[in-house]
Enzyme design. Structure first.
Site, PDB file in Angstrom:
ATOM      1  N   HIS A 297       0.792  -1.233   0.000  1.00  0.00           N
ATOM      2  CA  HIS A 297       0.000   0.000   0.000  1.00  0.00           C
ATOM      3  C   HIS A 297       0.817   1.272   0.000  1.00  0.00           C
ATOM      4  O   HIS A 297       0.253   2.370   0.015  1.00  0.00           O
ATOM      5  CB  HIS A 297      -0.917   0.048   1.221  1.00  0.00           C
ATOM      6  N   LYS A 482      -8.818  13.723   4.052  1.00  0.00           N
ATOM      7  CA  LYS A 482      -7.958  12.544   4.062  1.00  0.00           C
ATOM      8  C   LYS A 482      -7.038  12.664   5.263  1.00  0.00           C
ATOM      9  O   LYS A 482      -6.975  13.716   5.881  1.00  0.00           O
ATOM     10  CB  LYS A 482      -7.136  12.466   2.775  1.00  0.00           C
ATOM     11  N   ARG A 483      -6.299  11.611   5.614  1.00  0.00           N
ATOM     12  CA  ARG A 483      -5.345  11.715   6.705  1.00  0.00           C
ATOM     13  C   ARG A 483      -4.434  12.920   6.474  1.00  0.00           C
ATOM     14  O   ARG A 483      -4.174  13.291   5.329  1.00  0.00           O
ATOM     15  CB  ARG A 483      -4.478  10.451   6.780  1.00  0.00           C
ATOM     16  N   LYS A 488       0.593  14.347   1.325  1.00  0.00           N
ATOM     17  CA  LYS A 488      -0.724  14.640   0.759  1.00  0.00           C
ATOM     18  C   LYS A 488      -0.898  16.145   0.501  1.00  0.00           C
ATOM     19  O   LYS A 488      -1.801  16.576  -0.172  1.00  0.00           O
ATOM     20  CB  LYS A 488      -1.829  14.110   1.669  1.00  0.00           C
ATOM     21  N   THR A 590      -8.502   6.486  -2.520  1.00  0.00           N
ATOM     22  CA  THR A 590      -9.844   5.987  -2.794  1.00  0.00           C
ATOM     23  C   THR A 590     -10.850   7.121  -2.581  1.00  0.00           C
ATOM     24  O   THR A 590     -11.938   7.091  -3.143  1.00  0.00           O
ATOM     25  CB  THR A 590     -10.219   4.799  -1.876  1.00  0.00           C
ATOM     26  N   LYS A 594     -14.507   8.204  -4.601  1.00  0.00           N
ATOM     27  CA  LYS A 594     -15.815   8.519  -4.008  1.00  0.00           C
ATOM     28  C   LYS A 594     -16.356   9.826  -4.585  1.00  0.00           C
ATOM     29  O   LYS A 594     -17.534   9.925  -4.941  1.00  0.00           O
ATOM     30  CB  LYS A 594     -15.701   8.662  -2.488  1.00  0.00           C
TER      31      LYS A 594
HETATM   32  C1  LIG Z   1     -12.052   7.046   1.805  1.00  0.00           C
HETATM   33  C2  LIG Z   1     -11.564   7.460   3.118  1.00  0.00           C
HETATM   34  C3  LIG Z   1     -10.193   7.684   3.316  1.00  0.00           C
HETATM   35  C4  LIG Z   1      -9.181   7.565   2.204  1.00  0.00           C
HETATM   36  O1  LIG Z   1      -9.041   8.825   1.598  1.00  0.00           O
HETATM   37  P1  LIG Z   1      -7.833   9.163   0.610  1.00  0.00           P
HETATM   38  O2  LIG Z   1      -8.203  10.484   0.070  1.00  0.00           O
HETATM   39  O3  LIG Z   1      -7.833   8.094  -0.435  1.00  0.00           O
HETATM   40  O4  LIG Z   1      -6.604   9.173   1.421  1.00  0.00           O
HETATM   41  C5  LIG Z   1      -9.770   8.087   4.565  1.00  0.00           C
HETATM   42  N1  LIG Z   1     -10.638   8.266   5.589  1.00  0.00           N
HETATM   43  C6  LIG Z   1     -11.958   8.069   5.429  1.00  0.00           C
HETATM   44  C7  LIG Z   1     -12.866   8.309   6.588  1.00  0.00           C
HETATM   45  C8  LIG Z   1     -12.466   7.659   4.203  1.00  0.00           C
HETATM   46  O5  LIG Z   1     -13.789   7.458   4.054  1.00  0.00           O
END
Ligand SMILES: *Cc1c(COP(=O)(O)O)cnc(C)c1O
Length: 748
Positions: A297, A482-483, A488, A590, A594
């Protein structure tokens, strides 16, 4: 599901004078009672997904939807005077940190939806990912006691508990099963640690601080704890069903390792086969090599696990022996295959009294996969280049996905209905049919604008309640959720916003469409620079939101405690998805998928799955900027010097905002540390390790272009719809089908 009995019982349920938590537990229990049993696994080939994290989120609405009773439940409750939305007060099960854990949850959902036998195995943490509070702009962490609402979707299996032994302690692993509903009911089995002498600590916290030896050992104990419980269970099951013929084990079982955290399962597997069942080591190793598969990952060096030998020996001496022995076999095999010394060293499992878990995973696994096309290419060319040369058929790609049930049908009923209207309902059962929208995006633009506005209105109403920032749904909405991590590049977004703010104030930027920037992010508790970035974002948000001369055009909000439920609202109500990682560093992402599926354009770099998003949805419907992987490599080779970027006044002003006193870090020194990380380097990083200053001007240009394009709302809506219409590929149903056919070889 026995729908009739469920609806009957629900109708008869006495709801008078019951609080939300009681109702939640009683309704969930009714659904569990009538949902049916977890499907049997005997006699067929099953896949097992081992993961430290399952970021499930809220189960209530999703499970009722999967069971086909969500709408009827809503109606029955309404008749009883209860708004089904009250259960939104029940918090998420956040047994995960971010994308990796959410992926595990999406995969289970898709497998059940497709009727495929895939089962999750992990840890039932008492406390999930911390609850984030923001105090004076700083993140603070509170324990996430998710079970205080009850856990009606789990069943404790007392009789199936088993003893897990460490050199210095024995611990019971007690399974809790969460059914995963779909065409088939699969099992998510989470183990809870119980027993004497601190046993419970093992399943107390997700990612305990590991900056001390004790913390590191606890982490290792967690990994071994659930891996060992899983492997022992699967071997027992095999013996029961097929006797001690372990040569057929791999015909019935495939074990997918979600990142390196559960790799120790392979060592435990060999340990049990040799010690308990007396197989020859070579035979046990061979069975393991046909059973395990591994997903990588990340390529970030600091995230690649390695374990000091003395730590492993201290609590798991037999496992240390097994891993050393695997290493001997690997070296022998690789040497025989013609690998030179350097090549063998590059693939070393055991070297310098350290175990390299990713190398162990690559050696043992029958298949190694990356999670997006670019990421897999990077694995082949860099991280695992030697292994790829030695085992050319091992590495393959499985681009991640997201379950369209939670991330479209559940979180965006309005858009889902619009899709139904346009192309019928078939897409809900077979997501590939969503592509029928492709020819219809022009005709749907007006209706889509209405849907988006409604989703924005709801999101912003929620944001106003939670965060106290009021924004009109007529704003153009950007989101980066995101984190929080330097790669990022939330800091780059903050700089870009600040530049736009200065531009609006000075009048350099005109004809600007009112825009809102939403951030949501948790930082690892010990990650100082990430925490400083949160403070910086909150500082600029406070300044901009309070500035009457600009705040009708620009607003910024940092949403507190970003989690799955918040994400469900944000992805539906956003226009522009910000995916701006340094090229080469976001394995897939991911979140980007979404947003795309809900009709947002991507403003991003050529990184991770963004590349495939743009390939599917068209460059003309997205906004790509910044250095690409080749550029980053060239810059590194040339010796990138961020000082030079300061010749550009945009970069200079951005960097100086960290130190000129305009914004206060409350005396923590956090902003100066960020400044230094950009211009001097921090810890083992070179200056501006993530090319924030390098990419900033192009990022601002892209944001302003989006802003200008949005003034033609209709044309912009068509771009958004073109993204949604081409998003079927990013359903995890597609990903799971690929895993099932190409790695797991499992069938419904
Ligand atoms: C989808 C999701 C992530 C992943 O987000 P990225 O932008 O791909 O890092 C992280 N936290 C939550 C709560 C999510 O639903």
């Amino acid at each position: 599901m026995n729908t009739e009995l469920f609806l009957n019982d629900l109708n008869g349920l006495d709801t008078e004078n019951k609080d939300v938590i009681t109702l939640y537990n009683e309704i969930s229990a009714l659904a569990m009672k009538h949902a049916g049993e977890i499907a049997p696994t005997a006699g067929k080939r099953n896949a097992y997904y081992l993961s430290m994290e399952f970021l499930i989120g809220r189960s209530f609405y999703n499970n009722l939807m999967e069971l086909g009773v969500l709408e009827q439940t809503r109606e029955i409750l309404e008749k009883k005077g209860i708004d089904i939305n009250v259960f939104e007060e029940i918090e998420d099960a956040a047994l995960g940190n971010g994308g990796l854990g959410r992926l595990a949850a999406c995969f289970l959902d898709s497998a059940a939806g497709l009727g495929l036998p895939l089962h999750g195995y992990g840890i039932r943490y008492k406390y999930g990912l911390f609850k984030q509070a923001i105090e004076n702009g700083f993140q603070t962490e509170l324990p996430d006691d998710w079970q205080r609402f009850g856990d009606p979707w789990s069943v404790r299996r007392e009789s199936e508990k088993r003893l897990i032994e460490f050199a210095d302690m024995k611990v019971y692993a007690v399974p809790y099963d969460m059914p995963v509903f779909g065409k088939r009911i699969n099992r998510l089995r989470l183990f809870q640690a119980e027993g004497e002498g601190g046993a419970e600590k093992i399943s107390e916290y997700l990612y305990p601080a590991d900056d001390t030896e004790e913390g590191k050992l606890l982490r290792l104990r967690q990994e071994y704890f659930f891996s060992a419980a899983t492997v022992a269970e699967l071997l027992d099951k095999h013996v029961k069903e097929h006797g001690r013929n372990f040569k057929t084990f791999a015909d019935y079982n495939v074990i997918q390792l979600n990142d390196t955290h559960p790799v120790i399962a392979a060592a435990e597997f060999i340990r049990l086969l040799t010690k308990k069942y007396r197989l020859a080591f070579a035979t046990a190793l061979d069975v393991a090599k046909r059973t395990f598969a591994y997903t990588n990952h990340t390529v970030l060096p600091e995230a690649l696990e390695c374990w000091k030998e003395d730590y492993v020996t201290k609590i798991l001496p037999e496992i240390a022996d097994v891993m050393k022995k695997i290493s001997v076999y690997a070296v022998r095999e690789q040497t025989a295959a013609g690998c030179g010394k350097d090549e063998v060293a590059a693939m070393a499992i055991y070297k310098g009294e350290t175990f390299y878990m990713a190398n162990l995973a690559v050696y043992i696994a029958k298949s190694v996969n990356g999670v997006a096309m670019l990421h897999t290419e990077i694995l082949k060319a860099s991280l695992f280049a030697t292994a790829h040369k030695t085992y050319p058929d091992k590495i393959q790609n499985k681009t991640n996905g997201i379950t369209h049930r939670r991330w479209l049908e559940l979180c965006n009923k309005e858009f889902s209905s619009l899709i139904d209207e346009a192309i019928g309902k078939d897409w809900r059962g077979d997501i590939s049919r969503l592509s029928a929208l492709r020819g219809k995006t022009e005709g749907l633009a007006e209706k889509f604008i209405e849907v988006k506005r409604e989703k924005k209105r709801r999101l912003l109403q929620y944001v106003a309640e939670k965060e106290g920032v009021e924004v009109s749904p007529d704003f153009l909405v950007f989101a980066q959720v995101k984190r929080l991590h330097e790669y990022k590049r939330q800091l780059m977004t903050a700089f870009a916003i600040l530049d736009i703010y200065y531009g609006l104030k000075s009048g350099e930027i005109t004809n600007f469409y009112p825009s809102l920037f939403i951030f949501g992010a948790k930082s690892a508790p010990a990650y100082r620079r990430a925490k400083a970035i949160i403070k910086f974002i909150n500082e600029i948000a406070a300044k901009i939101n309070a500035d009457e001369s600009v705040n009708k055009l620009l607003k910024v909000v940092f949403v507190c405690n970003y989690n799955v439920s918040y994400a469900e609202k944000i992805v539906a109500g956003t226009d522009v998805s910000l995916q701006v990682s340094t090229a080469g560093l976001e394995a897939s992402g991911t979140g980007n998928m979404k947003f795309m599926m809900n009709g947002a354009v991507t403003c991003g770099t050529m990184d991770g799955a963004n590349i495939e998003i743009v390939e599917k949805a068209g460059a003309e419907n997205n906004y790509i900027f910044g250095a690409e992987v080749d550029d980053v490599e060239r810059l590194k080779a040339e010796g990138y010097n961020p000082e030079k970027t300061l010749e550009n006044p945009v970069c200079k002003r951005a960097a100086e905002a960290l130190i000129n006193g305009e914004f206060s870090d409350g005396g923590t020194g956090g902003f100066k540390e960020l400044y230094d990380s950009l211009l001097k380097g921090a810890s083992w990083h070179s200056p501006d390790n993530y090319f924030v200053l390098y990419d900033l001007p192009d990022y601002i240009r892209a944001l302003l272009k989006i802003n200008a394009d949005y003034s033609d709302k209709r044309a912009f809506a068509v771009k958004q719809l073109n993204n949604a219409a081409n998003s079927a590929y990013f359903s995890s149903d597609r990903t799971i089908k690929e895993y099932a056919e190409e790695i797991w070889h499992i069938q419904p």
